[in-house]
Write a protein that holds these residues in place. Structure first.
Motif, PDB file in Angstrom:
ATOM      1  N   THR A  27       8.363   5.704   8.026  1.00 13.69           N
ATOM      2  CA  THR A  27       8.523   4.251   7.910  1.00 13.69           C
ATOM      3  C   THR A  27       7.347   3.540   7.239  1.00 13.69           C
ATOM      4  O   THR A  27       7.329   2.315   7.186  1.00 13.69           O
ATOM      5  CB  THR A  27       8.744   3.600   9.295  1.00 13.69           C
ATOM      6  N   SER A  28       6.362   4.284   6.752  1.00 15.95           N
ATOM      7  CA  SER A  28       5.210   3.611   6.146  1.00 15.95           C
ATOM      8  C   SER A  28       4.408   4.609   5.324  1.00 15.95           C
ATOM      9  O   SER A  28       4.616   5.821   5.414  1.00 15.95           O
ATOM     10  CB  SER A  28       4.300   3.032   7.235  1.00 15.95           C
ATOM     11  N   GLY A  29       3.452   4.082   4.592  1.00 19.04           N
ATOM     12  CA  GLY A  29       2.567   4.942   3.816  1.00 19.04           C
ATOM     13  C   GLY A  29       1.714   5.818   4.710  1.00 19.04           C
ATOM     14  O   GLY A  29       1.510   7.004   4.440  1.00 19.04           O
ATOM     15  N   THR A  30       1.228   5.238   5.773  1.00 18.33           N
ATOM     16  CA  THR A  30       0.344   6.003   6.657  1.00 18.33           C
ATOM     17  C   THR A  30       1.100   7.186   7.264  1.00 18.33           C
ATOM     18  O   THR A  30       0.576   8.296   7.360  1.00 18.33           O
ATOM     19  CB  THR A  30      -0.280   5.074   7.734  1.00 18.33           C
ATOM     20  N   GLU A  31       2.370   6.984   7.628  1.00 19.00           N
ATOM     21  CA  GLU A  31       3.165   8.082   8.190  1.00 19.00           C
ATOM     22  C   GLU A  31       3.516   9.120   7.120  1.00 19.00           C
ATOM     23  O   GLU A  31       3.615  10.311   7.420  1.00 19.00           O
ATOM     24  CB  GLU A  31       4.455   7.550   8.810  1.00 19.00           C
ATOM     25  N   SER A  43     -11.211   5.858  -1.269  1.00 20.48           N
ATOM     26  CA  SER A  43      -9.777   6.083  -1.090  1.00 20.48           C
ATOM     27  C   SER A  43      -9.309   5.372   0.155  1.00 20.48           C
ATOM     28  O   SER A  43     -10.082   5.149   1.094  1.00 20.48           O
ATOM     29  CB  SER A  43      -9.502   7.586  -0.931  1.00 20.48           C
ATOM     30  N   TYR A  44      -8.025   5.004   0.139  1.00 19.87           N
ATOM     31  CA  TYR A  44      -7.382   4.516   1.356  1.00 19.87           C
ATOM     32  C   TYR A  44      -6.061   5.255   1.512  1.00 19.87           C
ATOM     33  O   TYR A  44      -5.257   5.302   0.565  1.00 19.87           O
ATOM     34  CB  TYR A  44      -7.140   3.002   1.297  1.00 19.87           C
ATOM     35  N   HIS A  45      -5.864   5.839   2.689  1.00 18.73           N
ATOM     36  CA  HIS A  45      -4.630   6.602   2.911  1.00 18.73           C
ATOM     37  C   HIS A  45      -3.865   6.133   4.151  1.00 18.73           C
ATOM     38  O   HIS A  45      -2.848   6.732   4.485  1.00 18.73           O
ATOM     39  CB  HIS A  45      -4.942   8.095   3.013  1.00 18.73           C
ATOM     40  N   GLY A  46      -4.356   5.110   4.839  1.00 19.55           N
ATOM     41  CA  GLY A  46      -3.592   4.600   5.974  1.00 19.55           C
ATOM     42  C   GLY A  46      -4.448   4.392   7.200  1.00 19.55           C
ATOM     43  O   GLY A  46      -5.653   4.691   7.209  1.00 19.55           O
ATOM     44  N   ALA A  47      -3.804   3.882   8.262  1.00 17.92           N
ATOM     45  CA  ALA A  47      -4.555   3.404   9.416  1.00 17.92           C
ATOM     46  C   ALA A  47      -4.372   4.238  10.686  1.00 17.92           C
ATOM     47  O   ALA A  47      -5.089   4.038  11.658  1.00 17.92           O
ATOM     48  CB  ALA A  47      -4.162   1.962   9.708  1.00 17.92           C
ATOM     49  N   VAL A  95      -5.505  13.145  -3.005  1.00 11.69           N
ATOM     50  CA  VAL A  95      -6.063  12.035  -3.810  1.00 11.69           C
ATOM     51  C   VAL A  95      -4.974  11.020  -4.158  1.00 11.69           C
ATOM     52  O   VAL A  95      -3.794  11.360  -4.239  1.00 11.69           O
ATOM     53  CB  VAL A  95      -6.680  12.537  -5.150  1.00 11.69           C
ATOM     54  N   GLU A  96      -5.420   9.790  -4.383  1.00 10.22           N
ATOM     55  CA  GLU A  96      -4.576   8.824  -5.070  1.00 10.22           C
ATOM     56  C   GLU A  96      -4.762   9.142  -6.561  1.00 10.22           C
ATOM     57  O   GLU A  96      -5.901   9.150  -7.034  1.00 10.22           O
ATOM     58  CB  GLU A  96      -5.062   7.399  -4.804  1.00 10.22           C
ATOM     59  N   PRO A  97      -3.694   9.393  -7.309  1.00 12.31           N
ATOM     60  CA  PRO A  97      -3.882   9.749  -8.726  1.00 12.31           C
ATOM     61  C   PRO A  97      -4.625   8.642  -9.480  1.00 12.31           C
ATOM     62  O   PRO A  97      -5.435   8.914 -10.366  1.00 12.31           O
ATOM     63  CB  PRO A  97      -2.466   9.945  -9.249  1.00 12.31           C
ATOM     64  N   CYS A 131      -0.676  14.284  -3.883  1.00 13.48           N
ATOM     65  CA  CYS A 131      -0.906  13.000  -4.541  1.00 13.48           C
ATOM     66  C   CYS A 131      -0.318  11.892  -3.681  1.00 13.48           C
ATOM     67  O   CYS A 131       0.874  11.920  -3.351  1.00 13.48           O
ATOM     68  CB  CYS A 131      -0.279  12.965  -5.933  1.00 13.48           C
ATOM     69  N   ASP A 132      -1.168  10.954  -3.334  1.00 13.71           N
ATOM     70  CA  ASP A 132      -0.736   9.799  -2.550  1.00 13.71           C
ATOM     71  C   ASP A 132      -0.339   8.692  -3.525  1.00 13.71           C
ATOM     72  O   ASP A 132      -1.177   8.031  -4.127  1.00 13.71           O
ATOM     73  CB  ASP A 132      -1.878   9.352  -1.627  1.00 13.71           C
ATOM     74  N   GLU A 133       0.976   8.523  -3.656  1.00 17.44           N
ATOM     75  CA  GLU A 133       1.530   7.562  -4.621  1.00 17.44           C
ATOM     76  C   GLU A 133       1.988   6.285  -3.925  1.00 17.44           C
ATOM     77  O   GLU A 133       2.802   5.542  -4.475  1.00 17.44           O
ATOM     78  CB  GLU A 133       2.737   8.194  -5.341  1.00 17.44           C
ATOM     79  N   VAL A 134       1.479   6.064  -2.724  1.00 19.74           N
ATOM     80  CA  VAL A 134       1.960   4.904  -1.959  1.00 19.74           C
ATOM     81  C   VAL A 134       1.758   3.606  -2.747  1.00 19.74           C
ATOM     82  O   VAL A 134       2.645   2.754  -2.790  1.00 19.74           O
ATOM     83  CB  VAL A 134       1.266   4.849  -0.577  1.00 19.74           C
ATOM     84  N   MET A 135       0.610   3.466  -3.418  1.00 24.21           N
ATOM     85  CA  MET A 135       0.385   2.237  -4.178  1.00 24.21           C
ATOM     86  C   MET A 135       0.676   2.406  -5.671  1.00 24.21           C
ATOM     87  O   MET A 135       1.184   1.508  -6.326  1.00 24.21           O
ATOM     88  CB  MET A 135      -1.045   1.738  -3.979  1.00 24.21           C
ATOM     89  N   ALA A 136       0.356   3.580  -6.215  1.00 25.90           N
ATOM     90  CA  ALA A 136       0.481   3.766  -7.674  1.00 25.90           C
ATOM     91  C   ALA A 136       1.919   4.049  -8.110  1.00 25.90           C
ATOM     92  O   ALA A 136       2.240   3.939  -9.294  1.00 25.90           O
ATOM     93  CB  ALA A 136      -0.422   4.915  -8.130  1.00 25.90           C
ATOM     94  N   ALA A 148       5.650   5.027  -0.476  1.00 19.69           N
ATOM     95  CA  ALA A 148       6.085   3.953   0.445  1.00 19.69           C
ATOM     96  C   ALA A 148       6.183   2.685  -0.412  1.00 19.69           C
ATOM     97  O   ALA A 148       6.737   2.748  -1.507  1.00 19.69           O
ATOM     98  CB  ALA A 148       5.123   3.800   1.620  1.00 19.69           C
ATOM     99  N   LYS A 149       5.626   1.588   0.031  1.00 17.44           N
ATOM    100  CA  LYS A 149       5.565   0.330  -0.729  1.00 17.44           C
ATOM    101  C   LYS A 149       6.723   0.130  -1.714  1.00 17.44           C
ATOM    102  O   LYS A 149       7.807  -0.276  -1.339  1.00 17.44           O
ATOM    103  CB  LYS A 149       4.213   0.231  -1.437  1.00 17.44           C
ATOM    104  N   GLY A 150       6.506   0.455  -3.013  1.00 12.87           N
ATOM    105  CA  GLY A 150       7.515   0.207  -4.045  1.00 12.87           C
ATOM    106  C   GLY A 150       8.806   0.981  -3.855  1.00 12.87           C
ATOM    107  O   GLY A 150       9.811   0.684  -4.498  1.00 12.87           O
TER     108      GLY A 150
HETATM  109  N1  PLP Z   1      -1.870   5.310   0.865  1.00 10.03           N
HETATM  110  C1  PLP Z   1      -2.236   4.415  -0.045  1.00 10.03           C
HETATM  111  C2  PLP Z   1      -2.678   4.881  -1.407  1.00 10.03           C
HETATM  112  C3  PLP Z   1      -2.218   3.047   0.244  1.00 10.03           C
HETATM  113  O1  PLP Z   1      -2.600   2.162  -0.676  1.00 10.03           O
HETATM  114  C4  PLP Z   1      -1.780   2.639   1.532  1.00 10.03           C
HETATM  115  C5  PLP Z   1      -1.748   1.219   1.890  1.00 10.03           C
HETATM  116  O2  PLP Z   1      -2.210   0.361   1.199  1.00 10.03           O
HETATM  117  C6  PLP Z   1      -1.406   3.617   2.450  1.00 10.03           C
HETATM  118  C7  PLP Z   1      -1.445   4.943   2.091  1.00 10.03           C
HETATM  119  C8  PLP Z   1      -0.929   3.227   3.814  1.00 10.03           C
HETATM  120  O3  PLP Z   1       0.319   2.621   3.722  1.00 10.03           O
HETATM  121  P1  PLP Z   1       0.889   1.686   4.886  1.00 10.03           P
HETATM  122  O4  PLP Z   1       0.029   0.476   4.907  1.00 10.03           O
HETATM  123  O5  PLP Z   1       2.302   1.431   4.496  1.00 10.03           O
HETATM  124  O6  PLP Z   1       0.795   2.452   6.149  1.00 10.03           O
END
Ligand code: PLP
Length: 437
Positions: free
Chosen positions: A114-118, A142-146, A207-209, A240-245, A269-271
């Protein structure tokens, strides 16, 4: 845009009292009530209209009036809102199939969350199960979630409050040409050496690409292919973490498409739904998927593959396709890039303008020659406002919403933004930056 607490309306006051503000000192939270959105604009309760230069949290890729997605949500909710993950639904099956089509290479089997972090949590678990190894190497910027796994692999200062986090996470330097002492391709050889020294114990390099909230860092073309090679040489997967890119932001479907690289695991996630529903996805190659035929896939959530969220994802992808949003992002993004370069050249407080497509960053600096190093700058871990906060607040006074992270303004608008709206946004930033020079 932020209201003074004395001027909060009833909804804002109630919200402030009963709801936690995210990533903030609660005393500093001053919510503004938003009532509607249309295209690349949204309107607050007091009737102010804002041009959305950041797609809220870099997720409203389709803008605020994607009717096809809204209709798909309503239809699925009335036909059958929720069935347990053990049941197949048309929405989930079709979205899985569609993701196999739009993601690069042979990525083909998806775990929904349900989210990027998951999505990142699932990627870490899958990499650990598949390789039988525990360590995950990620990067500082980098940011990968909370949640605990994803915050532990996050490198930026937001991880500090959660440390020591989960065991087995290692951080490496980043391809940050502007502010690092290492050149991007030197930083990758550093990672090679780290993997060598760790022995055969690393499950994955994550990594975030293209780095998002840590400053929109686009690596050289050779970086991601070399990273995949290095990871594989050391028996590690590339995640590759494509949550934002992902989903058109770069002018390609995914950030790794820019570099022609197919990772072993990819998170989204996101888009994915254009932010119309909360949905995360973790897609893997057939080899990894096959592993779980006879090894238990020991993971899941109640809302894994929620039909309404999957219907939104499917309609969102159809919208990207029918409205040619990826191509539009490439074209409008090129214009946006040119306009931001001109803007940067006019303002001494702009250290660097960088990015690709509709994914741009303006890094502010105290002077053009002073590159404030990471960790020595004011950031969101400290209370109080930063120069970047003030620039964003002045942009809001000019009718433009822009997100700001650490010392960078993040420009990631809905992909439906027009070139006229680009001009409007850049003009507002020009005024907002004047006071920072
Ligand atoms: N990965 C990346 C690259 C992000 O930018 C984010 C959030 O900004 C996340 C993971 C975490 O996503 P979420 O906030 O939907 O849990």
């Amino acid at each position: 845009m932020a209201s003074e607490s004395s001027t909060l309306n009833d909804v804002e006051r109630t919200d402030k009292r009963y709801v936690f503000g995210t990533w903030s000192y609660q005393s500093e939270v001053s919510p503004t009530q938003v009532v509607s959105g249309d295209g690349a604009r949204f309107t607050t309760a007091d009737g102010e209209e804002y041009l959305d230069l950041s797609g809220q949290l870099m997720c409203s890729n389709l803008g605020h009036s994607a009717d096809r997605v809204a209709d798909a949500i309503a239809e699925q909710a009335s036909e059958g809102a929720y069935f347990a993950p053990g049941y197949a639904t048309e929405a989930r099956a079709k979205l899985g199939e569609k993701l196999a089509e739009v993601t690069p290479g042979d990525l083909s089997k998806t775990f929904f969350s349900t989210s990027g972090t998951e999505a990142v949590e699932a990627a870490i678990k899958i990499a650990r199960f598949y390789t039988g190894k525990q360590k995950i190497l990620s990067r500082y910027r980098s940011y990968h979630g909370a949640t605990y796994g994803s915050i532990s692999v996050t490198g930026d200062p937001r991880r500090l409050a959660a440390e020591p986090g989960i065991p087995g996470t290692i951080k490496a330097p980043d391809p940050y040409a502007y502010g690092s002492t290492l050149e991007p391709m030197e930083s990758i050889e550093y990672i090679d050496e780290m993997l060598e020294l760790e022995g055969d114990t690393v499950a994955a390099v994550l990594v975030e690409p293209i780095v998002g909230s840590n400053g929109i860092l686009v690596p050289p073309d050779e970086y991601l292919p070399r990273l995949k090679e290095i990871a594989h040489d050391h028996g590690a997967l590339l995640i590759c973490d494509e949550v934002m890119a992902g989903f058109g932001r770069t002018g390609e479907w995914f950030g790794c498409d820019v570099f022609d690289v197919t990772p072993d695991i990819m998170t989204m996630a996101k888009g994915l739904t254009g932010a119309y529903q909360p949905l995360g996805a973790t897609i893997v190659t057939p080899e990894i998927a096959d592993h779980f035929e006879e090894n238990m896939f020991c993971h899941g959530h109640t809302y894994a593959g929620h039909p309404v969220a999957c219907a939104a994802g499917l309609a969102a992808i159809e919208t990207y396709e029918r409205e040619n949003l990826i191509e539009r992002a490439r074209e409008t993004g090129a214009y946006l890039g040119d306009r931001l370069e001109e803007l940067g050249a006019d303002h001494p407080s702009v250290g660097e303008v960088r990015g690709i497509g509709m994914f741009r960053g303006i890094e502010l600096t105290k002077s053009p020659t002073e590159r404030v190093p990471f960790g020595h700058r004011e950031d969101k871990v400290s209370k109080g406002t930063t120069v970047v906060d003030e620039v964003a607040a002045r942009a809001a006074d000019e009718g433009v919403y822009v997100a700001n992270m650490i010392n960078t303004l993040i420009i990631a608008p809905p992909l439906v933004l027009t070139t006229e709206e680009v001009d409007e946004g850049v003009d507002a930033l020009d005024i907002a930056l004047e006071h920072a020079d």
